[in-house]
Design an enzyme around this catalytic site. Structure first.
Site, PDB file in Angstrom:
ATOM      1  N   THR A  50      73.291  45.859  -9.448  1.00 14.41           N
ATOM      2  CA  THR A  50      74.555  46.186 -10.120  1.00 14.41           C
ATOM      3  C   THR A  50      74.694  45.283 -11.352  1.00 14.41           C
ATOM      4  O   THR A  50      73.971  44.295 -11.482  1.00 14.41           O
ATOM      5  CB  THR A  50      75.759  45.983  -9.160  1.00 14.41           C
ATOM      6  OG1 THR A  50      75.838  44.607  -8.807  1.00 14.41           O
ATOM      7  CG2 THR A  50      75.619  46.826  -7.899  1.00 14.41           C
ATOM      8  N   LYS A  80      71.788  38.887 -12.292  1.00 13.89           N
ATOM      9  CA  LYS A  80      71.700  37.439 -12.537  1.00 13.89           C
ATOM     10  C   LYS A  80      72.898  36.661 -11.994  1.00 13.89           C
ATOM     11  O   LYS A  80      72.783  35.483 -11.683  1.00 13.89           O
ATOM     12  CB  LYS A  80      71.604  37.171 -14.050  1.00 13.89           C
ATOM     13  CG  LYS A  80      70.357  37.724 -14.703  1.00 13.89           C
ATOM     14  CD  LYS A  80      70.330  37.440 -16.197  1.00 13.89           C
ATOM     15  CE  LYS A  80      71.191  38.391 -17.009  1.00 13.89           C
ATOM     16  NZ  LYS A  80      70.699  39.780 -17.044  1.00 13.89           N
ATOM     17  N   GLU A 109      62.955  37.451  -8.910  1.00  6.60           N
ATOM     18  CA  GLU A 109      62.051  37.439 -10.072  1.00  6.60           C
ATOM     19  C   GLU A 109      62.604  38.241 -11.246  1.00  6.60           C
ATOM     20  O   GLU A 109      62.482  37.848 -12.405  1.00  6.60           O
ATOM     21  CB  GLU A 109      60.690  38.000  -9.653  1.00  6.60           C
ATOM     22  CG  GLU A 109      59.659  38.096 -10.757  1.00  6.60           C
ATOM     23  CD  GLU A 109      59.147  36.720 -11.192  1.00  6.60           C
ATOM     24  OE1 GLU A 109      59.600  36.267 -12.255  1.00  6.60           O
ATOM     25  OE2 GLU A 109      58.327  36.130 -10.479  1.00  6.60           O
ATOM     26  N   VAL A 138      64.906  36.834 -14.328  1.00  6.45           N
ATOM     27  CA  VAL A 138      64.418  35.975 -15.411  1.00  6.45           C
ATOM     28  C   VAL A 138      63.196  36.606 -16.071  1.00  6.45           C
ATOM     29  O   VAL A 138      62.130  36.697 -15.463  1.00  6.45           O
ATOM     30  CB  VAL A 138      64.039  34.571 -14.882  1.00  6.45           C
ATOM     31  CG1 VAL A 138      63.511  33.696 -16.021  1.00  6.45           C
ATOM     32  CG2 VAL A 138      65.225  33.906 -14.214  1.00  6.45           C
ATOM     33  N   GLY A 171      62.467  39.734 -17.078  1.00  7.33           N
ATOM     34  CA  GLY A 171      62.033  41.100 -16.799  1.00  7.33           C
ATOM     35  C   GLY A 171      60.674  41.160 -16.129  1.00  7.33           C
ATOM     36  O   GLY A 171      60.493  40.643 -15.029  1.00  7.33           O
ATOM     37  N   GLY A 205      69.078  51.095 -30.445  1.00  5.71           N
ATOM     38  CA  GLY A 205      69.274  50.939 -29.006  1.00  5.71           C
ATOM     39  C   GLY A 205      68.768  49.602 -28.488  1.00  5.71           C
ATOM     40  O   GLY A 205      68.695  49.368 -27.285  1.00  5.71           O
ATOM     41  N   GLU A 228      73.231  46.433 -27.536  1.00  2.83           N
ATOM     42  CA  GLU A 228      74.264  47.284 -26.959  1.00  2.83           C
ATOM     43  C   GLU A 228      75.451  47.386 -27.907  1.00  2.83           C
ATOM     44  O   GLU A 228      75.569  46.613 -28.859  1.00  2.83           O
ATOM     45  CB  GLU A 228      74.712  46.686 -25.625  1.00  2.83           C
ATOM     46  CG  GLU A 228      73.624  46.791 -24.558  1.00  2.83           C
ATOM     47  CD  GLU A 228      73.980  45.996 -23.316  1.00  2.83           C
ATOM     48  OE1 GLU A 228      75.158  46.037 -22.924  1.00  2.83           O
ATOM     49  OE2 GLU A 228      73.081  45.362 -22.753  1.00  2.83           O
ATOM     50  N   LYS A 277      69.809  32.989 -17.538  1.00  5.68           N
ATOM     51  CA  LYS A 277      68.422  32.931 -17.059  1.00  5.68           C
ATOM     52  C   LYS A 277      67.933  31.487 -16.948  1.00  5.68           C
ATOM     53  O   LYS A 277      67.244  31.119 -15.997  1.00  5.68           O
ATOM     54  CB  LYS A 277      67.527  33.742 -17.994  1.00  5.68           C
ATOM     55  CG  LYS A 277      67.862  35.241 -17.948  1.00  5.68           C
ATOM     56  CD  LYS A 277      67.264  36.007 -19.108  1.00  5.68           C
ATOM     57  CE  LYS A 277      67.739  37.466 -19.059  1.00  5.68           C
ATOM     58  NZ  LYS A 277      67.380  38.197 -20.297  1.00  5.68           N
ATOM     59  N   GLY A 330      64.197  46.221 -19.805  1.00 11.12           N
ATOM     60  CA  GLY A 330      63.735  47.602 -19.671  1.00 11.12           C
ATOM     61  C   GLY A 330      63.687  47.995 -18.212  1.00 11.12           C
ATOM     62  O   GLY A 330      63.395  47.159 -17.354  1.00 11.12           O
TER      63      GLY A 330
END
Lengths: 319, 224
Positions: free
Chosen positions: A81, A110, A134, A137, A139, A191, A194, A209, A301
């Protein structure tokens, strides 16, 4: 091959949907998928493709109540979420509920690990389940597992670039001699940024992070309030020009040690390892016995972050 | 450091070896290529009494002294205390370093293994060692300031950096594409005493906060 796990996925944004989509490829089964309003739950495995079609078609994801997710028979709760600050809810409560009922929790959110790390570890200690995070932090970049493999106490510091949006903006400003506002608008068109880019450009996202990293190094004790954070909003194109004349550039760099967390724009060598370009992320892990390790890759991503979630799932023992 | 002689051919050692017997001269020659530890090995083998520490070497140390009475004496005592022999002192009274101190060049000789202790002794005594042998201390850092630099009295900012951060401004580039009354950027190159970089940056941060400037600090420590 890792044990097959039954996943209950909370959150149906880019990451949650990608986890659902890729789970079978990694040998796992999805028994629940929920967004904030509805859910689809099936102990024998949900029809992922149909659920994703409904979600992308702006339909309800399923006929079930999101609370029903916790009632079903699952092994791992995937908490994907949106990140919230402060009490980190509803993410924290979701994780708590899963741990209290002896389930594993894998977080892509996070908030709980940055803001309430100690409480989560206490819940984990009393649970048969474990937590892994994992995906929170860097991606797709294996940062936490690298620290885990080096053993955290042999790691002295972690620093680097962990926000692709800010890095993209600084890269474009340096390359095109454009000002912040101009490049931000471009990033939003592409894109990359944001509509509300505040957390990316003011350093909050990167700070979360690095707070998580400091928590891992020091075994807890940090939250966002403990971090010294500066953003890139005040950096004009002329500052990047001056840096370039000196063979340097400016990057939004974070640093985490056992003593604290700091995020801010810093001068780095233009051709140095940390001066990654575009939306790329990089971390430098300083170790006591093995020198510095660098890992670079995509820090955000859906599918990229989902691979980090699924790596975590693969590392969990069967319950 | 310390193992690598800066100046100093092997004259001293050869002389030492020659003072021994003919038989040991050969040993000394054979070892001469092996580097700085030759002396002690030769010693062990020849057992001569004249050079119990394995020979001495000349070194040059550059110091920076505050212009106050007694400073020179205070700076020199760690040298003799640690077994160094003063050869010459060049006290450049007419010269002043960017920090307003007086540079002093000291030639001394000592056993190579004592040299590190001498440098450490000087530091412990609060003497700023700029250069010891081939090693040069003192660091240069670049930093970028952003804000209303000119309106905010740039020259006062610079003097505060020199006095409060104890850093010497080596050069300054200013970019004010929208005019000097708008936001501008400046890149400063600063010389800071070695070991004082963190303290200097901390002072600079507080100067920046006072004057409402954004400061882009260098990322130090390890390869970036």
């Amino acid at each position: 091959m890792a044990a097959s796990q039954r996943l209950a996925i909370l959150g149906a944004g880019d990451v949650g949907r990608s986890v659902a989509d890729l789970a079978s490829e990694y040998g796992h089964e999805v028994v629940a998928l929920a967004d904030s309003t509805t859910a689809t739950v099936d102990p024998d495995g949900i029809d992922v493709a149909a659920a994703l079609d409904r979600k992308l078609g702006d339909d309800e994801i399923g006929a079930d109540d999101p609370a029903a997710v916790f009632e079903t028979d699952y092994d791992v709760l995937v908490e994907a979420t949106p990140t919230t600050l402060g009490d980190a809810d509803p993410g924290f409560t979701h994780a708590k509920r899963a741990l209290e009922t002896d389930h594993h929790v894998v977080l892509a959110n996070k908030g709980p690990v940055a803001e309430r790390y100690g409480e989560l570890r206490e819940l984990e200690a009393d649970s048969a389940g474990s937590i892994r995070f994992e995906a929170t932090v860097g991606g797709a970049i294996p940062v936490l597992s690298t620290i885990e493999d080096s053993t955290p106490h042999a790691v002295t510091a972690v620093r680097g670039v962990l926000n692709g949006t800010a890095n993209f903006i600084l890269t474009r400003m340096a390359a095109e001699g454009l000002d912040y506002e101009h490049v931000l608008a471009e990033a939003q068109d592409l894109g990359v940024a944001e509509a509300d880019p505040t957390f990316d450009v003011d350093g909050t996202d990167a700070a979360l992070k690095f707070v998580i990293l400091a928590n891992v190094l020091a075994d807890g004790g940090f939250s966002l309030d403990d971090a010294t954070v500066e953003g890139i909003q005040n950096i004009p194109g002329s500052a990047l020009d001056l840096a370039a004349e000196d063979g340097r550039t400016i990057r939004l760099i974070g640093e985490a040690t056992r003593d604290g967390v700091r995020v801010g724009p810093r001068l780095v060598p233009e051709n140095g390892a940390l001066a990654v370009t575009g939306t790329r992320n990089i971390v430098q892990i300083k170790t006591r016995n093995a020198g510095s390790l660098h890992s670079s890759g995509r820090g955000a991503g859906g599918p990229e972050t989902a691979t980090a979630v699924l790596s975590d799932v693969g590392r969990l023992p069967p319950l | 450091m310390g193992n690598e002689p800066v100046v100093g051919p092997n004259d001293d050692r050869d002389a030492a070896a020659e003072s021994g017997s003919d038989a040991t001269a050969e040993t000394a020659d054979a070892d001469a290529d092996a580097g700085a530890d030759v002396g002690s090995e030769t010693e062990a083998e020849t057992g001569t009494e004249t050079e119990t520490d394995g020979g001495v070497r000349p070194y040059t140390v550059r110091l920076e002294l505050v212009d106050e009475p007694g400073e020179l004496l205070r700076a020199l005592s760690p040298i003799s205390d640690n077994g160094g022999n003063l050869l010459s002192i060049h006290h450049e009274r007419g010269n002043i370093t960017p920090r307003g101190h007086i540079p002093v060049e000291v030639d001394l000789e000592c056993p190579p293994e004592r040299f590190d202790d001498i440098v450490e002794g000087l530091r412990d005594a609060g003497v700023n060692v700029i250069q010891a042998g081939a090693e040069r201390y003192g660091e240069e850092i670049s930093i970028v300031f952003v804000g209303h630099l000119v309106e905010n009295d740039l020259s006062e900012t610079l003097s505060r950096i020199e006095s409060e951060a104890e850093a010497a401004v080596i050069d300054l580039s200013l970019a004010a594409p929208d005019g000097t009354d708008a936001t501008s950027s400046a890149r400063l190159r600063l010389a800071v005493d070695s070991g004082r970089t963190d303290a200097a940056l901390e002072s600079i941060r507080s100067i920046g906060a006072d004057k409402d400037l954004t400061i882009v600090e260098p990322l130090l420590g390890g390869e970036a």
